[in-house]
Structures are given as structure tokens and as C-alpha cells.
Design an enzyme around this catalytic site. Structure first.
Site, PDB file in Angstrom:
ATOM      1  N   HIS A  20       0.852  -1.190   0.000  1.00 36.41           N
ATOM      2  CA  HIS A  20       0.000   0.000   0.000  1.00 36.41           C
ATOM      3  C   HIS A  20       0.893   1.248   0.000  1.00 36.41           C
ATOM      4  O   HIS A  20       2.128   1.144  -0.041  1.00 36.41           O
ATOM      5  CB  HIS A  20      -0.997  -0.016   1.156  1.00 36.41           C
ATOM      6  CG  HIS A  20      -0.379  -0.148   2.526  1.00 36.41           C
ATOM      7  ND1 HIS A  20       0.503   0.764   3.044  1.00 36.41           N
ATOM      8  CD2 HIS A  20      -0.527  -1.108   3.477  1.00 36.41           C
ATOM      9  CE1 HIS A  20       0.856   0.392   4.251  1.00 36.41           C
ATOM     10  NE2 HIS A  20       0.260  -0.756   4.543  1.00 36.41           N
ATOM     11  N   HIS A  23       3.930   1.525   2.537  1.00 39.38           N
ATOM     12  CA  HIS A  23       5.183   0.876   2.143  1.00 39.38           C
ATOM     13  C   HIS A  23       5.880   1.718   1.068  1.00 39.38           C
ATOM     14  O   HIS A  23       7.106   1.804   1.016  1.00 39.38           O
ATOM     15  CB  HIS A  23       4.939  -0.513   1.549  1.00 39.38           C
ATOM     16  CG  HIS A  23       4.135  -1.434   2.419  1.00 39.38           C
ATOM     17  ND1 HIS A  23       2.938  -1.969   2.012  1.00 39.38           N
ATOM     18  CD2 HIS A  23       4.356  -1.899   3.668  1.00 39.38           C
ATOM     19  CE1 HIS A  23       2.454  -2.750   2.985  1.00 39.38           C
ATOM     20  NE2 HIS A  23       3.290  -2.716   3.999  1.00 39.38           N
ATOM     21  N   CYS A 128       1.819 -10.454  19.973  1.00 43.91           N
ATOM     22  CA  CYS A 128       0.872  -9.917  18.991  1.00 43.91           C
ATOM     23  C   CYS A 128       1.250 -10.430  17.608  1.00 43.91           C
ATOM     24  O   CYS A 128       2.352 -10.160  17.129  1.00 43.91           O
ATOM     25  CB  CYS A 128       0.874  -8.385  19.008  1.00 43.91           C
ATOM     26  SG  CYS A 128      -0.057  -7.703  17.615  1.00 43.91           S
ATOM     27  N   CYS A 131       2.033  -7.670  14.956  1.00 46.11           N
ATOM     28  CA  CYS A 131       3.403  -7.119  15.002  1.00 46.11           C
ATOM     29  C   CYS A 131       4.443  -8.213  14.852  1.00 46.11           C
ATOM     30  O   CYS A 131       5.608  -7.924  14.623  1.00 46.11           O
ATOM     31  CB  CYS A 131       3.707  -6.460  16.343  1.00 46.11           C
ATOM     32  SG  CYS A 131       2.642  -5.134  16.829  1.00 46.11           S
ATOM     33  N   CYS A 145      -3.188  -4.631  21.574  1.00 43.76           N
ATOM     34  CA  CYS A 145      -2.048  -3.990  20.910  1.00 43.76           C
ATOM     35  C   CYS A 145      -2.559  -2.705  20.269  1.00 43.76           C
ATOM     36  O   CYS A 145      -3.515  -2.741  19.482  1.00 43.76           O
ATOM     37  CB  CYS A 145      -1.478  -4.921  19.844  1.00 43.76           C
ATOM     38  SG  CYS A 145      -0.469  -4.061  18.644  1.00 43.76           S
ATOM     39  N   HIS A 148      -2.511  -2.884  16.305  1.00 41.72           N
ATOM     40  CA  HIS A 148      -3.343  -3.852  15.576  1.00 41.72           C
ATOM     41  C   HIS A 148      -4.722  -4.066  16.188  1.00 41.72           C
ATOM     42  O   HIS A 148      -5.507  -4.857  15.655  1.00 41.72           O
ATOM     43  CB  HIS A 148      -2.586  -5.170  15.409  1.00 41.72           C
ATOM     44  CG  HIS A 148      -1.380  -5.008  14.536  1.00 41.72           C
ATOM     45  ND1 HIS A 148      -0.122  -4.737  15.043  1.00 41.72           N
ATOM     46  CD2 HIS A 148      -1.250  -5.008  13.193  1.00 41.72           C
ATOM     47  CE1 HIS A 148       0.717  -4.593  14.047  1.00 41.72           C
ATOM     48  NE2 HIS A 148       0.072  -4.751  12.908  1.00 41.72           N
ATOM     49  N   LYS A 299      -6.388   5.828  10.245  1.00 45.47           N
ATOM     50  CA  LYS A 299      -5.390   4.797  10.019  1.00 45.47           C
ATOM     51  C   LYS A 299      -5.845   3.952   8.819  1.00 45.47           C
ATOM     52  O   LYS A 299      -7.025   3.648   8.688  1.00 45.47           O
ATOM     53  CB  LYS A 299      -5.302   3.915  11.276  1.00 45.47           C
ATOM     54  CG  LYS A 299      -4.097   3.011  11.238  1.00 45.47           C
ATOM     55  CD  LYS A 299      -4.005   2.086  12.395  1.00 45.47           C
ATOM     56  CE  LYS A 299      -3.133   0.942  11.908  1.00 45.47           C
ATOM     57  NZ  LYS A 299      -2.378   0.269  12.819  1.00 45.47           N
ATOM     58  N   LYS A 302      -8.176  -2.194   5.997  1.00 45.27           N
ATOM     59  CA  LYS A 302      -9.076  -2.837   5.044  1.00 45.27           C
ATOM     60  C   LYS A 302     -10.532  -2.602   5.427  1.00 45.27           C
ATOM     61  O   LYS A 302     -11.363  -2.337   4.573  1.00 45.27           O
ATOM     62  CB  LYS A 302      -8.811  -4.335   5.051  1.00 45.27           C
ATOM     63  CG  LYS A 302      -7.894  -4.748   3.945  1.00 45.27           C
ATOM     64  CD  LYS A 302      -7.957  -6.241   3.813  1.00 45.27           C
ATOM     65  CE  LYS A 302      -7.105  -6.700   2.651  1.00 45.27           C
ATOM     66  NZ  LYS A 302      -6.905  -8.137   2.678  1.00 45.27           N
TER      67      LYS A 302
HETATM   68  N1  MSP Z   1       8.498  -7.221   8.159  1.00 45.50           N
HETATM   69  C1  MSP Z   1       8.650  -6.175   9.106  1.00 45.50           C
HETATM   70  C2  MSP Z   1       9.979  -5.449   8.934  1.00 45.50           C
HETATM   71  C3  MSP Z   1      11.194  -6.321   8.997  1.00 45.50           C
HETATM   72  S1  MSP Z   1      12.651  -5.425   8.674  1.00 45.50           S
HETATM   73  C4  MSP Z   1      13.877  -6.446   9.127  1.00 45.50           C
HETATM   74  C5  MSP Z   1       7.516  -5.174   8.963  1.00 45.50           C
HETATM   75  N2  MSP Z   1       6.870  -5.167   7.792  1.00 45.50           N
HETATM   76  S2  MSP Z   1       5.642  -4.199   7.415  1.00 45.50           S
HETATM   77  O1  MSP Z   1       5.140  -4.689   6.148  1.00 45.50           O
HETATM   78  O2  MSP Z   1       4.715  -4.094   8.467  1.00 45.50           O
HETATM   79  O3  MSP Z   1       6.297  -2.789   7.137  1.00 45.50           O
HETATM   80  C6  MSP Z   1       6.390  -1.792   8.128  1.00 45.50           C
HETATM   81  C7  MSP Z   1       7.008  -0.555   7.503  1.00 45.50           C
HETATM   82  O4  MSP Z   1       6.238  -0.115   6.362  1.00 45.50           O
HETATM   83  C8  MSP Z   1       7.071   0.671   8.401  1.00 45.50           C
HETATM   84  O5  MSP Z   1       8.150   0.643   9.293  1.00 45.50           O
HETATM   85  C9  MSP Z   1       7.205   1.762   7.359  1.00 45.50           C
HETATM   86  O6  MSP Z   1       8.493   1.753   6.818  1.00 45.50           O
HETATM   87  C10 MSP Z   1       6.222   1.299   6.283  1.00 45.50           C
HETATM   88  N3  MSP Z   1       4.864   1.762   6.533  1.00 45.50           N
HETATM   89  C11 MSP Z   1       3.747   0.972   6.610  1.00 45.50           C
HETATM   90  N4  MSP Z   1       2.670   1.758   6.782  1.00 45.50           N
HETATM   91  C12 MSP Z   1       3.020   3.053   6.845  1.00 45.50           C
HETATM   92  C13 MSP Z   1       2.328   4.278   7.027  1.00 45.50           C
HETATM   93  N5  MSP Z   1       1.026   4.337   7.161  1.00 45.50           N
HETATM   94  N6  MSP Z   1       3.069   5.417   7.075  1.00 45.50           N
HETATM   95  C14 MSP Z   1       4.437   5.398   6.940  1.00 45.50           C
HETATM   96  N7  MSP Z   1       5.102   4.258   6.777  1.00 45.50           N
HETATM   97  C15 MSP Z   1       4.430   3.066   6.702  1.00 45.50           C
HETATM   98  O7  MSP Z   1       7.289  -4.422   9.884  1.00 45.50           O
END
Ligand code: MSP
Length: 512
Positions: A20, A23, A128, A131, A145, A148, A299, A302
């Protein structure tokens, strides 16, 4: 003299769901930084990828009635498609299901086990799944959490533990002294006070294979699989080809900056550096914790139906508009909000009006007065020398701002040049010079404008690569844009008179 290096990483994203815009934020920033450091003459390496093991992905695959590997392959395809749509040029896309990664994880675990860093024990804690992290009671809000909105499960089982507790003092010292720098400062302070306040417990790094089958088996006890975070952290090493590709590893290690949001800072500030210390590998230089954003004030989720798909978004507005908007809307490092309304406003004002119009005014005048052929400039007046000086000041400040990851401020600096160029057109009034037959002055003005656009194009290249290429092609400059360096953006008079400019489709047609 060998060139400086720059190694940047994003978190590797879970593949329980499609990518999304959240990321995309981290990944766009990493791409921009990489392109900028290349422009500044550094050897850059940009790593991103996917985190594919663990209970969360296992359950998602079960929910989709697919074997986990097949399920992961499908979502990974979506991530790669999204990055392509956003013009992201990573140097490696690491998957934790890559064979060489899995083998390296097993080797690390065996080494840690042999080194006395892993022991068998029992763990009782709250966990969790959202997370994929253990929680303490104080982490929860109303027993749930906060990220989540779900109750953690109570886990009580035999497992293998990593001696995290023995690293507390070293972690605190490295973070305090900026050996492992955490920016912005308030995030560093948060981690320092966390490490001063809480006593780190040894952390479970395995689950029984019966409970989590989708994971890397422990080499010394295959009835257990590896904790997904231990597996995931090692991507930052294996993504460089470690341990086999020593040359690439030694060329780029340690990471110059690891990007992430605050959701995953604490694990990055505890388990990851401790693993490195146990392995005797140098720590990353810096973590930069950017903001977390909401969509229309909520936030992304889905159930709310407000999850923004980057592929669809770039199809609608173009990759560069998204790259520009997402980085200019709020400071990198602070939370913010994303809305389509703001995206469209920003598109019309900064892109269609400011940058788009600069081209839209300049190129037709060039065609009208010179049949498109760049004229030889005459004497400069203070108008031109001031413009040059101001633009050069911007380039100097840009280097400092980019080093501080002030991406929004960097764009604002570049836009001051765009606005100066637009103002220069108004003040120099080429149409009046043409009417009055002041040919030498007209040539100087048009040449200066083109030269200024050349500089703007080089500076915007890291942020908006596709647009920059389009402008470059309109300018007709023979050398390729990707061969330009930041010093070309401080030099003036680089366009060969006679170079033919051509009008092309508007860069950013207005959204009505
Ligand atoms: N798989 C773990 C990370 C492992 S690294 C060794 C993880 N994955 S995640 O898919 O949840 O990605 C989290 C990251 O995605 C956040 O730290 C950030 O970089 C990015 N973001 C996800 N949603 C976001 C927002 N709404 N806003 C900004 N960044 C976001 O955690």
C-alpha cells in the site's frame, strides 16, 4: 582515490497482504536518496525486499487456500509491480525465502549457538501476531495492541532464547554516543530512555514446528523454526550477498542509513544490533525514523476501505506526481496525513503551474524566436548573475539538506529555483525584447532560461526521474541525464548554442 559509498535499506515488508501507499513512502524515499547520492558521485546500493516467513504469512496463505510459497510468490509479484509503477530502482530485492538467505540464517544460528548466545528455556509472554512481536503489559491499551487493535495471545512454551539481556549496556552506550545514530533526536531519546528504564529479557527466537511450520528450521534442532524477526534482520546482510559475496559486502557494509517508521524502531534498536554484536559485525551507522501517516485522517485499514493502492494511484496521476507529493506534503520524520484532495491541489499548483508552465512558456518562445535553435548568449546583466548566484546557493544547501534527510525541504529549495526562473521570465519579458528588436538581450535571456531549466532538471532527477528525462529530451542536450553530476548543476553555460529544443506534450496536464 576510491569513491565514497552509500548503502540504504528499507524494512522488508510482510507479504500477508499487497503493498500500500505506506510501504511506498519508505521505498520512494530510499530510491530518491540512492539516486541523489549517485548524482553526488557516490557508489550507492539500495536494498529492499519481502519478509515472508512466520505465523502471520502462514495464516494468510491458509486463508487463501494456497501453499505458503505459492502465496508469497503471488504477493511478491505485486510488490515488484508496485515498485516498477513508481519507478523504484533497487539494486537488490531480497526475499527471505531466497535459498542463499535461508542458508545464511541457518549458519548464523549455528554460530550463535556454538558461541553460547543461544540457550534452551521456557518462555511465557504475550505475543501480537499483527506485530509478530512480544509485548509487555505496559505496551497494551485496554489489553490490546494499540497498532493492531487485537488482544495478544499468551505464549508459554519451550523454546530457544537469544541472550539479549547481556547486550543492554552496550546497546545503550552505542545509541547514546551515536555510534548507532538514531534520528530524529526525539526517537533517539525514546530509545535511550527505554533502555535506561526497562530491563531487557532474553528473547525467544524459535517456535515449535507444529505451531509455526512456515519458517527456517533451527540447524541444531529442526523441530523448531526461527523467529521471523531474526530471520528478517539478517536480510540486511544477505541482501548484499553475504557471506559468499565478500567483495560486495565489504564494499558497502555497514548501512549508511536504514529507513523505517516508528512501529519497528524498538526491535531494530535492540535485537538487530545485538545480533550484530554477537556476530562481531560492525553496526549500522544510522536509522532514520520517518513519520507514519494516516489517510484522510484515519489509520489505513481494510475494514475502513481506505487502503491506497500505489499501482492504481500511479496509473491515475503518474509516478512522479506521487513521488513529489508524498515527499513534499509533510516533513520526513513527522507524522502526517495523505489525501487525494491534497494530492490534486499539489499537482495543480507545484507541478502543473510552477514546473509545467516554466516549460510551457519557454519552449514555445524558443520555437517562435529561434525555430528551436539555442542562441549564443551575449553579455550578462545583474538579473542573470543574481539568478546564477541564488541557484548555486540552492545546490550547496541541497547537499546539506539531503544529508540530513530533509527531503521536503530539499524539494522546497529546488522549487525556489523553479519560481525564480518563472519570475525571471516576467521580469526580463522576452516578448518585449523581441518586439523592440533587442536581439542580443533576447538571446541572453532565452539562453539563461534554458540553462536554468537544465539545472532544475538535474536537481529534480532523483525525485522525479521520468519528468526529468522528459524535460531533458525537450532541451535536446546530447549527453545523457544519468551521466550528469551535482557539479554540473553548479556550472553555467553548459548548453551548446545550436542545440535544438522541441516542444512535447504538457508534462502535467491540469486536473480540473
Ligand atoms: N516485516 C517487518 C519489517 C522487517 S525489517 C527487518 C515489517 N513489515 S511491514 O510490512 O509491516 O512494514 C512496516 C514498515 O512499512 C514501516 O516501518 C514503514 O516503513 C512502512 N509503513 C507501513 N505503513 C506506513 C504508514 N502508514 N506510514 C508510513 N510508513 C508506513 O514491519
Amino acid at each position: 582515490m576510491s569513491r565514497e559509498k552509500f548503502y540504504v535499506t528499507t524494512p522488508i515488508y510482510y507479504v500477508n497482504d499487497v503493498p500500500h501507499i505506506g510501504h511506498s513512502y519508505t521505498t520512494i524515499a530510499a530510491d530518491v536518496l540512492t539516486r541523489y547520492h549517485r548524482l553526488a558521485g557516490r557508489d550507492a546500493f539500495f536494498l529492499t525486499g519481502t519478509d515472508e516467513h512466520g505465523i502471520k504469512v502462514q495464516q494468510a496463505a491458509e486463508g487463501a487456500s494456497k501453499p505458503p510459497q505459492v502465496f508469497c510468490d503471488g504477493i511478491v509479484g505485486q510488490f515488484k509491480k508496485a515498485w516498477q509503477a513508481l519507478n523504484i530502482k533497487y539494486d537488490n530485492f531480497i526475499r527471505t525465502t531466497d535459498v542463499h538467505h535461508e542458508e545464511a540464517v541457518k549458519k548464523v544460528l549455528q554460530d550463535l549457538h556454538d558461541g553460547g548466545f543461544i540457550h534452551k528455556g521456557k518462555y511465557e509472554a504475550l505475543y501480537c501476531i499483527g506485530c509478530e512481536q512480544f509485548k509487555t503489559k505496559s505496551d497494551l491499551v485496554d489489553g490490546k495492541c494499540p497498532d493492531h487493535k487485537m488482544e495478544p495471545e499468551v505464549r508459554s512454551e519451550e523454546c530457544y532464547l537469544f541472550k539479549l539481556s547481556t547486550f543492554q549496556e552496550r546497546l545503550l552506550k552505542s545509541i547514546k554516543k551515536d555510534e548507532l545514530k538514531i534520528r530524529p533526536l526525539e526517537r533517539k531519546n525514546e530509545m535511550v530512555s527505554f533502555l535506561e528504564r526497562e530491563e531487557l529479557q532474553d528473547v525467544s527466537i524459535s517456535r515449535s514446528k507444529e505451531k509455526v511450520s512456515w519458517g527456517i528450521p533451527l540447524p541444531f534442532d529442526p523441530s523448531h523454526t526461527t523467529y521471523v524477526w531474526v530471520d528478517a534482520f539478517l536480510n540486511y546482510l544477505t541482501g548484499l550477498g553475504w557471506p559468499a559475496d565478500r567483495r560486495n559486502f565489504e564494499g558497502f557494509w555497514p548501512p549508511d542509513v536504514q529507513l523505517m517508521a516508528k512501529d519497528i524502531l524498538r526491535v531494530h534498536a535492540t535485537i538487530w544490533p545485538s545480533l550484530l554484536m554477537a556476530l562481531g559485525v560492525e553496526l549500522p551507522r544510522e536509522y532514520f525514523i520517518h513519520g507514519y501517516f494516516t489517510v484522510n485522517g484515519e489509520k489505513m485499514s481494510k475494514s475502513l476501505g481506505n487502503v491506497i493502492d500505489p499501482i492504481q494511484l500511479s496509473r491515475q496521476y503518474g509516478a512522479d506526481a506521487i513521488r513529489y507529493f508524498i515527499l513534499s506534503e509533510f516533513p520526513f520524520g513527522q507524522d502526517g496525513d495523505f489525501s487525494i484532495k491534497r494530492l490534486e491541489e499539489c499537482y495543480n499548483s507545484d507541478l502543473a503551474n510552477d514546473l509545467g508552465n516554466l516549460l510551457h512558456r519557454t519552449i514555445p518562445m524558443m520555437e517562435k524566436y529561434y525555430g528551436g535553435k539555442t542562441p549564443e548568449p551575449g553579455e550578462l546583466t545583474t538579473l542573470e548573475t543574481e539568478l546564477r548566484e541564488k541557484a548555486s546557493g540552492v545546490v550547496r544547501r541541497l547537499d546539506r539538506l539531503m544529508g540530513q534527510l530533509k527531503l521536503r525541504e530539499s524539494l522546497a529549495e529546488i522549487w525556489t529555483v523553479v519560481n525564480m526562473a518563472n519570475k525571471y521570465i516576467d521580469t526580463a519579458a522576452p516578448w518585449a525584447l523581441a518586439r523592440e528588436g533587442k536581439t542580443e538581450r533576447l538571446a541572453t535571456v532565452m539562453y539563461t532560461l534554458l540553462d536554468c531549466i537544465r539545472i532544475i532538471t538535474i536537481l529534480t532527477f532523483p525525485f522525479m526521474p521520468e519528468t526529468a528525462e522528459k524535460i531533458w529530451s525537450q532541451l535536446g542536450i546530447r549527453e545523457s541525464l544519468s551521466d550528469q553530476t551535482i557539479s554540473d548543476a553548479t556550472a553555467w553555460g553548459r548548453i551548446q548554442p545550436g542545440t535544438v529544443v522541441t516542444k512535447e506534450k504538457p508534462l502535467f496536464p491540469r486536473i480540473e
